[in-house]
Design a protein around this motif. Structure first.
Motif, PDB file in Angstrom:
ATOM      1  N   ALA A 173       0.840  -1.210   0.000  1.00  0.00           N
ATOM      2  CA  ALA A 173       0.000   0.000   0.000  1.00  0.00           C
ATOM      3  C   ALA A 173       0.870   1.253   0.000  1.00  0.00           C
ATOM      4  N   ARG A 174       1.935   1.219   0.800  1.00  0.00           N
ATOM      5  CA  ARG A 174       2.800   2.408   0.872  1.00  0.00           C
ATOM      6  C   ARG A 174       3.603   2.591  -0.412  1.00  0.00           C
ATOM      7  N   ALA A 175       4.033   1.504  -1.000  1.00  0.00           N
ATOM      8  CA  ALA A 175       4.769   1.620  -2.265  1.00  0.00           C
ATOM      9  C   ALA A 175       3.864   2.150  -3.381  1.00  0.00           C
ATOM     10  N   LEU A 176       2.627   1.664  -3.425  1.00  0.00           N
ATOM     11  CA  LEU A 176       1.686   2.156  -4.437  1.00  0.00           C
ATOM     12  C   LEU A 176       1.388   3.639  -4.215  1.00  0.00           C
ATOM     13  N   ALA A 177       1.256   4.036  -2.952  1.00  0.00           N
ATOM     14  CA  ALA A 177       0.989   5.448  -2.639  1.00  0.00           C
ATOM     15  C   ALA A 177       2.172   6.320  -3.041  1.00  0.00           C
ATOM     16  N   ALA A 178       3.380   5.836  -2.770  1.00  0.00           N
ATOM     17  CA  ALA A 178       4.572   6.610  -3.141  1.00  0.00           C
ATOM     18  C   ALA A 178       4.672   6.733  -4.662  1.00  0.00           C
ATOM     19  N   ALA A 179       4.368   5.659  -5.363  1.00  0.00           N
ATOM     20  CA  ALA A 179       4.394   5.711  -6.825  1.00  0.00           C
ATOM     21  C   ALA A 179       3.378   6.727  -7.335  1.00  0.00           C
ATOM     22  N   ARG A 180       2.219   6.730  -6.710  1.00  0.00           N
ATOM     23  CA  ARG A 180       1.159   7.656  -7.116  1.00  0.00           C
ATOM     24  C   ARG A 180       1.573   9.094  -6.847  1.00  0.00           C
ATOM     25  N   SER A 181       2.131   9.354  -5.672  1.00  0.00           N
ATOM     26  CA  SER A 181       2.492  10.731  -5.331  1.00  0.00           C
ATOM     27  C   SER A 181       3.709  11.212  -6.124  1.00  0.00           C
ATOM     28  N   SER A 182       4.408  10.307  -6.790  1.00  0.00           N
ATOM     29  CA  SER A 182       5.543  10.730  -7.625  1.00  0.00           C
ATOM     30  C   SER A 182       5.064  11.503  -8.848  1.00  0.00           C
ATOM     31  N   GLY A 183       3.785  11.350  -9.185  1.00  0.00           N
ATOM     32  CA  GLY A 183       3.250  12.024 -10.360  1.00  0.00           C
ATOM     33  C   GLY A 183       3.526  11.290 -11.656  1.00  0.00           C
ATOM     34  N   ALA A 184       4.029  10.058 -11.575  1.00  0.00           N
ATOM     35  CA  ALA A 184       4.315   9.279 -12.789  1.00  0.00           C
ATOM     36  C   ALA A 184       3.038   9.086 -13.611  1.00  0.00           C
ATOM     37  N   ASP A 185       3.231   8.986 -14.924  1.00  0.00           N
ATOM     38  CA  ASP A 185       2.090   8.848 -15.826  1.00  0.00           C
ATOM     39  C   ASP A 185       1.544   7.427 -15.848  1.00  0.00           C
ATOM     40  N   HIS A 186       2.423   6.447 -15.585  1.00  0.00           N
ATOM     41  CA  HIS A 186       2.008   5.052 -15.727  1.00  0.00           C
ATOM     42  C   HIS A 186       2.776   4.214 -14.705  1.00  0.00           C
ATOM     43  N   LEU A 187       2.129   3.167 -14.227  1.00  0.00           N
ATOM     44  CA  LEU A 187       2.737   2.263 -13.248  1.00  0.00           C
ATOM     45  C   LEU A 187       2.872   0.869 -13.858  1.00  0.00           C
ATOM     46  N   VAL A 188       4.064   0.282 -13.721  1.00  0.00           N
ATOM     47  CA  VAL A 188       4.303  -1.083 -14.197  1.00  0.00           C
ATOM     48  C   VAL A 188       4.678  -1.952 -13.000  1.00  0.00           C
ATOM     49  N   LEU A 189       3.957  -3.072 -12.820  1.00  0.00           N
ATOM     50  CA  LEU A 189       4.252  -4.033 -11.749  1.00  0.00           C
ATOM     51  C   LEU A 189       4.747  -5.323 -12.412  1.00  0.00           C
ATOM     52  N   THR A 190       6.037  -5.651 -12.171  1.00  0.00           N
ATOM     53  CA  THR A 190       6.659  -6.725 -12.955  1.00  0.00           C
ATOM     54  C   THR A 190       6.676  -8.086 -12.240  1.00  0.00           C
ATOM     55  N   GLY A 191       5.518  -8.531 -11.806  1.00  0.00           N
ATOM     56  CA  GLY A 191       5.358  -9.931 -11.443  1.00  0.00           C
ATOM     57  C   GLY A 191       5.688 -10.322 -10.013  1.00  0.00           C
ATOM     58  N   ASP A 192       5.393 -11.612  -9.695  1.00  0.00           N
ATOM     59  CA  ASP A 192       5.392 -12.091  -8.318  1.00  0.00           C
ATOM     60  C   ASP A 192       4.537 -11.132  -7.470  1.00  0.00           C
ATOM     61  N   LEU A 193       3.361 -10.861  -7.994  1.00  0.00           N
ATOM     62  CA  LEU A 193       2.453  -9.955  -7.291  1.00  0.00           C
ATOM     63  C   LEU A 193       1.831 -10.691  -6.109  1.00  0.00           C
ATOM     64  N   THR A 194       1.780 -12.021  -6.210  1.00  0.00           N
ATOM     65  CA  THR A 194       1.229 -12.855  -5.142  1.00  0.00           C
ATOM     66  C   THR A 194       2.276 -13.892  -4.721  1.00  0.00           C
ATOM     67  N   GLU A 195       2.051 -14.500  -3.540  1.00  0.00           N
ATOM     68  CA  GLU A 195       3.020 -15.487  -3.067  1.00  0.00           C
ATOM     69  C   GLU A 195       2.931 -16.796  -3.831  1.00  0.00           C
ATOM     70  N   ASP A 196       1.717 -17.257  -4.118  1.00  0.00           N
ATOM     71  CA  ASP A 196       1.629 -18.465  -4.941  1.00  0.00           C
ATOM     72  C   ASP A 196       0.400 -18.518  -5.855  1.00  0.00           C
ATOM     73  N   GLY A 197      -0.165 -17.349  -6.136  1.00  0.00           N
ATOM     74  CA  GLY A 197      -1.232 -17.293  -7.130  1.00  0.00           C
ATOM     75  C   GLY A 197      -2.585 -17.763  -6.638  1.00  0.00           C
TER      76      GLY A 197
END
Ligand SMILES: [Fe+2]
Ligand SMILES: [Fe+2]
Length: 281
Positions: free
Chosen positions: A51-75
């Protein structure tokens, strides 16, 4: 006139875990014990970091967010639901987010990722369709999967059928328009120098993808899996075009930002731990 720039935020390896994982029995419990490999379960702490990483990414003002996998521990389905809740709460507009799967996202079965994109992550499907370019100003993002169905004792990766053709097509298209191309993928596009590790954990298509990277100077890679922030050049001494970021689950500065300009992607200074507020409260 100042040329408009497009900024990309990069996060990876959230390894989200459901609160009630202790209720697991049998094979699902053994799988979780093996793949966590000494990493504390702490599902709430993992969620808080995400949650904090997503918030920091959002407050950076970036135009787009890319999440490169292993989003879950085992799917497991409950883990994708947690991800969907975190993304919704973060305020990121779904059309500005690209999600791709990692090896961990497939341990519950080959269909887990498609099921998630047809279910709780449906809002992100348009910008997360594998092999379908996401076109921004001066930048194209190509979501790729290196995730394969495999036993949880292995963590190798390979491209899906047709992915190399999709890269070639996107490379030609973006070259014509003058845009930088970013391949969003989970595994590093390299061979592991140790043969047994290449078999267990390596990326199969490193030769073919390496040839494409060598042929197109405007093609870049954002990846995860290593849990380390690294910059690699395609050729010795050249400007780096292959970038990895620390894992959200255990990194001290997991957010990376890049700016696309003149057909190239350049990393910005790493975001310090204090700005991310990821230190224990
Ligand atoms: Fe990971
Ligand atoms: Fe991984």
């Amino acid at each position: 006139m100042i040329e408009p720039m497009t900024q990309v935020a990069h996060l990876s390896d959230l390894h989200l875990l459901e609160d009630n994982h202790e209720e697991r029995r049998g094979a699902a419990r053994r799988r979780l014990a093996y793949i966590s490999l000494g990493r504390a379960y702490e599902p709430r702490a993992r969620r808080d970091r995400a949650a904090r990483a997503l918030a920091a990414a959002r407050s950076s003002g970036a135009d787009h967010l890319v999440l490169t996998g292993d989003l879950t521990e085992d799917g497991a389905p409950a883990q994708f639901t947690i991800l969907a809740e975190l993304l919704a709460a973060s305020g990121w507009a779904p059309e500005r987010v690209t999600l791709i799967p990692g090896n961990h996202d497939a341990y519950d079965g080959a269909a887990a990722w498609d099921d998630a994109l047809s279910g709780p992550l449906g809002a992100y499907r348009t910008t997360s369709t594998l092999g379908a370019p996401v076109r921004l100003h001066g930048l194209t993002i190509l979501p790729l999967s290196t995730s394969v169905a495999q036993h949880y004792t292995r963590s190798r990766g390979e491209l899906q059928e047709g992915a190399l053709a999709a890269v070639e097509s996107a490379a030609a298209d973006s070259r014509r328009s003058g845009a930088a191309l970013v391949l969003a993928m989970h595994h590093p596009p390299r061979r592991n120098p140790l043969l047994p590790l290449q078999w267990i954990d390596g990326f199969r298509d490193h030769v073919a993808l390496g040839a494409l990277l060598g042929a197109h100077d405007h093609v870049h890679v954002l990846h995860g899996h290593t849990h380390l922030a690294t910059d690699h050049a395609v050729r010795p001494g050249a400007t780096p075009r292959i970038f990895a970021t620390e894992a959200v689950v255990d990194g001290s500065s997991p957010l990376r930002l890049y700016t696309a300009r003149h057909g190239r992607l350049r990393p910005e200074a790493r975001v310090a731990l204090a700005r991310l507020s990821l230190a224990p409260a």
